[in-house]
Design an enzyme around this catalytic site. Sequence first.
Site, PDB file in Angstrom:
ATOM      1  N   GLU A 181       0.876  -1.176   0.000  1.00 54.63           N
ATOM      2  CA  GLU A 181       0.000   0.000   0.000  1.00 54.63           C
ATOM      3  C   GLU A 181       0.906   1.217   0.000  1.00 54.63           C
ATOM      4  O   GLU A 181       1.401   1.651   1.048  1.00 54.63           O
ATOM      5  CB  GLU A 181      -0.913  -0.003   1.231  1.00 54.63           C
ATOM      6  CG  GLU A 181      -1.821  -1.215   1.337  1.00 54.63           C
ATOM      7  CD  GLU A 181      -2.906  -1.247   0.280  1.00 54.63           C
ATOM      8  OE1 GLU A 181      -3.039  -0.254  -0.467  1.00 54.63           O
ATOM      9  OE2 GLU A 181      -3.628  -2.254   0.206  1.00 54.63           O
ATOM     10  N   CYS A 183      -2.566   8.632   2.489  1.00 54.40           N
ATOM     11  CA  CYS A 183      -2.322   8.099   1.149  1.00 54.40           C
ATOM     12  C   CYS A 183      -3.496   8.407   0.233  1.00 54.40           C
ATOM     13  O   CYS A 183      -3.340   8.465  -0.990  1.00 54.40           O
ATOM     14  CB  CYS A 183      -2.047   6.606   1.206  1.00 54.40           C
ATOM     15  SG  CYS A 183      -3.285   5.669   2.100  1.00 54.40           S
TER      16      CYS A 183
END
Length: 514
Positions: A267, A301
């Site tokens: 990720e 993110c």
Amino acid sequence: MTTKRQAAVATLKALGLDRKNVGVFAGAWAGSGKILTSYSPNDGSVLGDIRTATPDEYNRAARRAHAAFQQWQTVPAPKRGELIRQLGNALREAKQDLGMLVTLEAGKIIAEGQGEVQEMIDICDFAVGLSRQLYGLTIASERPNHRMMEQWHPLGVVGIITAFNFPVAVWAWNSALAAVCGDATVWKPSSLTPLCAIATIKIAEKVCRANGVDPAIFTLVIGDGATVGERLLNDRRVPLISATGSCKMGRRVAEVVGRRFGRTILELGGNNAIIVTPSADLDLAVRAILFGAVGTAGQRCTTTRRIIVHESVRAQLMRRLVRAYAQVTIGNPAHPGTLMGPLINSQAVTEMQEALARVAEEGGKIIFGGETLAGRKYPGGGYVRPCIVSARHDMRIVHEETFAPILYLMGYREFDDALVYHNDVPQGLSSAIFTNDLREAEQFLSARGSDCGIANVNLGTSGAEIGGAFGGEKETGGGRESGSDAWKAYMRRQTVTVNYAGALPLAQGIRFGD
């Protein structure tokens, strides 16, 4: 002792933390390596010291976690789910204190700190149900009197590497699923948020001990990359590494783990965009953009970093965003009413200023904000004003992720061009469109539309629910955590065929030895 310090000490004490702590847990607490000091980005104050792992302590912890896995994998999955149900309840009881620790150590505002712990609770609830649904398939065999099926077995020890911006939730996304799947975990948290990790593992330890379960299924090893990180990546006892962080870090993880044929869940970076069309509800769009771009001080993110807006509404959207940004209250995130706290440290501030210098060099224009904030109200050196930049798609800086509250706003005329601009970046995590045109919405969600792992219509890029698989494509890494069928990454698939005939027919009609 000031009132602020007293409150911090009370939070630490409630979570079993002290001024001095050890950062290794594998059934027992240890740590005799270098001292790591945790600072609050809110004011630069020292929260506590942590004795990190030595190489030998890492090896003992990994060995202990593997031994715990050998026992845990034999426990029926619903029984494993019961442990996670109790973990969720323990997190409910600790929500206020653990959420405040996230605020103190990561700089998130109170609502976001509490919300992160709620994510932990939610994924525990999800995992409890999952523990009774680890389904395989029954498959039609071409051979008579044969049964073919697939089944899922526990994988082993899962290495979890987390970043500072979600210091506890990402551990839970991985650990709750891994635990009900029968795996043990070894957690290497960010060195910027070690106390959050220790507090979390102390909660998990109590739940394990109350159930007679080896608490080493939730192992913790705090240390730097050379001492812990590289050993974890190279450790053949750890078949899966789930890593959250930068693209640079992800490349290293993929290369090292791939060389030993291990698995990875990556990720990594996000350069998330929202397309705002002529038919968009600008009230909704402005609210979504503000939260997506300013939340967590631009350090998610899934932070909104690019706005691709039709030229017919660009000026209006710009005015409304400037007005909204001007009303953002910046300050200590532990104070009610604060909407944006500090960046994590001075290095993050420097990187933001370097990016803004490049904006000027590449022909962009700062429309609002971007300056650093100082004075008694902004101690610690991490406070900045969120920034809006008038940009063009061909600016190189627009294609990069700066982990700071910089929002690039660029225009488009044709919808196909907007999609090209949207997809023409290396990252592919989260995306959104604001439109009331059904055709635009459907095209955005089609194979020719957004190339991201997450695509939203009339809501922003940030704030994913745990029920859906979380992750993205391209340099985001391709990994999936949390909901949907992400659990399959934490198990090994086995295809099984049972022959209950008195003969041995071969597949594909092959005749051998007749």
